[in-house]
Design an enzyme around this catalytic site. Structure first.
Site, PDB file in Angstrom:
ATOM      1  CD  GLU A   1     -10.394   7.553  -0.514  1.00 49.47           C
ATOM      2  OE1 GLU A   1      -9.676   7.608   0.511  1.00 49.47           O
ATOM      3  OE2 GLU A   1     -10.557   6.501  -1.170  1.00 49.47           O
TER       4      GLU A   1
ATOM      5  CE  LYS B   1      -9.951  10.300   2.391  1.00 43.46           C
ATOM      6  NZ  LYS B   1      -8.713   9.473   2.355  1.00 43.46           N
TER       7      LYS B   1
ATOM      8  CD  GLU C   1      -7.254   2.090   2.102  1.00 42.53           C
ATOM      9  OE1 GLU C   1      -6.881   3.250   2.366  1.00 42.53           O
ATOM     10  OE2 GLU C   1      -8.155   1.814   1.285  1.00 42.53           O
TER      11      GLU C   1
ATOM     12  CE  LYS D   1      -3.281   2.645   2.841  1.00 44.91           C
ATOM     13  NZ  LYS D   1      -4.071   2.736   4.091  1.00 44.91           N
TER      14      LYS D   1
ATOM     15  CD  GLU E   1      -5.282   8.345  11.143  1.00 49.92           C
ATOM     16  OE1 GLU E   1      -4.427   7.450  11.204  1.00 49.92           O
ATOM     17  OE2 GLU E   1      -5.624   8.880  10.069  1.00 49.92           O
TER      18      GLU E   1
END
Length: 450
Positions: free
Chosen positions: A434, A438, A299, A216, A266
Site C-alpha cells: 500500500e 501511494k 479502519e 489503530k 484529504e
C-alpha cells in the site's frame, strides 16, 4: 520597480498609480494595512514558473488559488500550545489590521500557514508557522486579484517600491509558460526505515493491537530518489494538476533551499461562515479490489468516530454520512466520508485544528496511545509531512489540508513519504505494498509520466 513583463506593462503601471494613491489615503498609524485590487488581466491558475520564495495553495476543483510572496508578519510556535499561539497571534494581528477591497470584489487578505505532525521539531523547517504575505495573488472562480499588505508605520515610498518589485516578479512569472514535464531517469537510493525494519514494526503493531493496547496506528516510511537533472517545482505542480485535479495542491519554498510540494486528497478542516467541513479518509485500494471488506470499513469508522467526538463539543449540529463513498484518484481508491457541522460562536479555525489533529487517518486510535506507541518505536516524520498546510482569511474563514502525497525537493534529489493504517486485520506485506502504491503516485510525476 521590477522590469514589466511584455504582456502586462499597463497592468503594472495602473497598479503602481492606484496603490500610491491608496497608500496616501490609508497609510500611517499602527498595525497592518492591506489593499486589494482586481487584476482581471492575470491568468493565474497554477504555480508560476521561476519563483523560488513563495507559498502556493490551491483547490482547482473549487476554482480557488492562492500565491503568497514576501513576509509582512510571521509567527512560529512549537509544543503543546502551538495552535493556540498561532491563533492568539492572528487575533492580535487582526485587531489592528485594516483591509481595503478597493474594487469591491469580495476578496480579503489572508495568512498562509503550515505545521508538522508532531509538537516538537520538524527538521529543516519551522514546527508551525503562520505568515501574512506582502503580496497575495488570489483567484476565486474566474476572478483574480492582488492583495498588498504592509506595516502602516513604514515609509510609503519604500512600501510601494517593495510591492511593485513583487508584483513585477509575479507578472513576469505568469507570462512564462511552465516547462513541459519531461521523462527523466530516477535512481532510488535509500529507504527510511528499510523494508525489513518497517515490516517488523507493522507485525509488532498488529500484535499490540490484538493485545488491546490500541485500535489503530499509522506507520510511515520514506524513500529518496535522485534525478538526472534538477526538479522544477512549477512543472511538477502542473503535472499534479493534470493527474489529480480533485486534490488540494500546495508548494512551500523554505529559506534553506528545500521545497515541499504535493497534491493531497484529504482536507483536515475548513470553516466558512460558521460551517465546518472535515474529511474522514481511510481505507485504500490500489489494485481494483474491494473496499467494503470489514478491515477497510473498521479502519474508516475509527476515523469518522474520532472526528465526530472532536467536533461535537464545539458544533451545535453535525451531519454524518451513513456510509462512506469511494474517492478515485488514478491508481488509488479511498473510502471518504465528509462530515459537516455548524460551529459554536467564537470557535476559530485553529481551535478546530487543535481539536482534530492528528486524526486516526494519520496517527491512530485512541490518539494518545497511538502517539505514545509511535514515539516508543522510533517513528520519524520529517518536515510538514502528515501535518497540514492551509490559509486563514481576514474574517477567520479558511481551510487546512493534511500534507500527504508530497515530496521534499532539494536540487535533483527528492524525499517522498507514505503511510499505512495498521489495524487488527493488517498483513505486513500488504501494508508495505500500500505504501509503495501511494509513493508511486508522486514517483510517476517526478519521473515525468503524466
Amino acid at each position: 520597480m521590477a522590469q514589466p513583463a511584455h504582456r502586462y506593462p499597463s497592468l503594472l503601471q495602473a497598479l503602481e498609480t492606484r496603490l500610491g494613491s491608496l497608500l496616501r489615503q490609508h497609510g500611517g498609524g499602527s498595525g497592518l494595512l492591506s489593499l486589494t485590487l482586481g487584476t482581471p488581466e492575470l491568468a493565474f491558475d497554477r504555480l508560476p514558473e521561476g519563483l523560488n520564495n513563495c507559498s502556493y495553495w490551491a483547490r482547482p476543483a473549487n476554482g480557488r488559488f492562492l500565491l503568497g510572496l514576501g513576509v509582512t508578519a510571521s509567527v512560529e510556535a512549537q509544543g503543546e500550545g502551538r495552535f493556540r499561539a498561532l491563533d492568539a497571534a492572528f487575533v492580535e494581528y487582526r485587531r489592528l489590521w485594516q483591509a481595503v477591497d478597493a474594487d469591491g470584489l469580495g476578496f480579503q487578505p489572508a495568512a498562509l500557514a503550515g505545521f508538522a505532525f508532531g509538537q516538537e521539531g520538524a527538521g529543516d523547517v519551522p514546527n508551525s508557522r503562520l505568515t501574512i504575505p506582502t503580496l497575495l495573488v488570489q483567484r476565486r472562480e474566474e476572478i483574480c486579484a492582488m492583495t498588498f499588505t504592509c506595516d502602516r508605520g513604514g515609509s510609503p515610498d519604500a512600501v510601494l517600491a517593495g510591492w511593485m518589485t513583487l508584483a513585477g516578479e509575479v507578472v513576469a512569472a505568469l507570462d512564462r509558460n511552465a516547462p513541459p514535464s519531461a521523462a527523466v531517469l530516477l535512481q532510488r537510493f535509500s529507504s527510511q526505515p528499510d523494508d525489513a525494519v518497517w515490516l517488523a514494526r507493522v507485525a509488532r503493531a498488529v500484535t499490540d493491537i490484538h493485545a488491546g493496547e490500541l485500535d489503530k496506528v499509522v506507520l510511515a516510511r520514506s524513500i529518496r530518489v535522485r534525478s538526472t537533472q534538477p526538479f522544477v517545482p512549477a512543472a511538477l505542480m502542473a503535472a499534479l494538476a493534470t493527474r489529480y485535479p480533485g486534490c488540494i495542491h500546495f508548494t512551500h519554498f523554505f529559506p534553506g533551499g528545500g521545497v515541499l510540494l504535493g497534491a493531497t486528497p484529504e482536507s483536515l478542516v475548513s470553516l466558512a461562515a460558521g460551517q465546518v467541513v472535515s474529511d474522514a479518509l481511510a481505507g485504500t485500494d490500489w489494485h481494483s479490489g474491494r473496499l467494503d471488506d470489514e478491515k477497510s470499513l473498521h479502519e474508516h469508522r475509527l476515523v469518522v468516530n474520532a472526528i465526530v467526538r472532536a467536533l461535537e463539543p464545539v458544533c451545535g449540529f453535525l451531519q454524518i454520512p451513513a456510509r462512506p463513498k469511494v474517492f478515485e484518484l488514478q491508481e488509488l481508491r479511498h473510502l471518504r466520508s465528509v462530515i459537516r457541522g455548524t460551529a459554536d460562536s467564537g470557535v476559530s479555525l485553529l481551535n478546530l485544528v487543535e481539536r482534530l489533529h492528528p486524526t486516526p487517518a494519520i496517527g491512530g486510535a485512541p490518539a494518545r496511545r497511538a502517539l505514545d506507541w509511535l514515539a516508543r518505536h522510533g517513528e520519524i516524520r520529517r518536515g510538514w509531512y502528515s501535518g497540514a498546510t492551509g490559509w486563514i482569511g481576514y474574517d477567520g474563514d479558511g481551510e487546512f489540508a493534511v500534507a500527504l502525497r508530497c515530496a521534499w525537493l532539494d536540487g535533483n534529489e527528492a524525499e517522498l513519504y507514505a503511510g499505512a493504517g495498521i489495524v487488527a486485520g493488517s498483513n505486513p506485506r500488504a501494508e508495505l505494498e500500500e505504501t509503495e502504491a501511494k509513493l508511486n503516485a508522486m514517483l510517476r510525476v517526478l519521473g515525468g509520466q503524466v
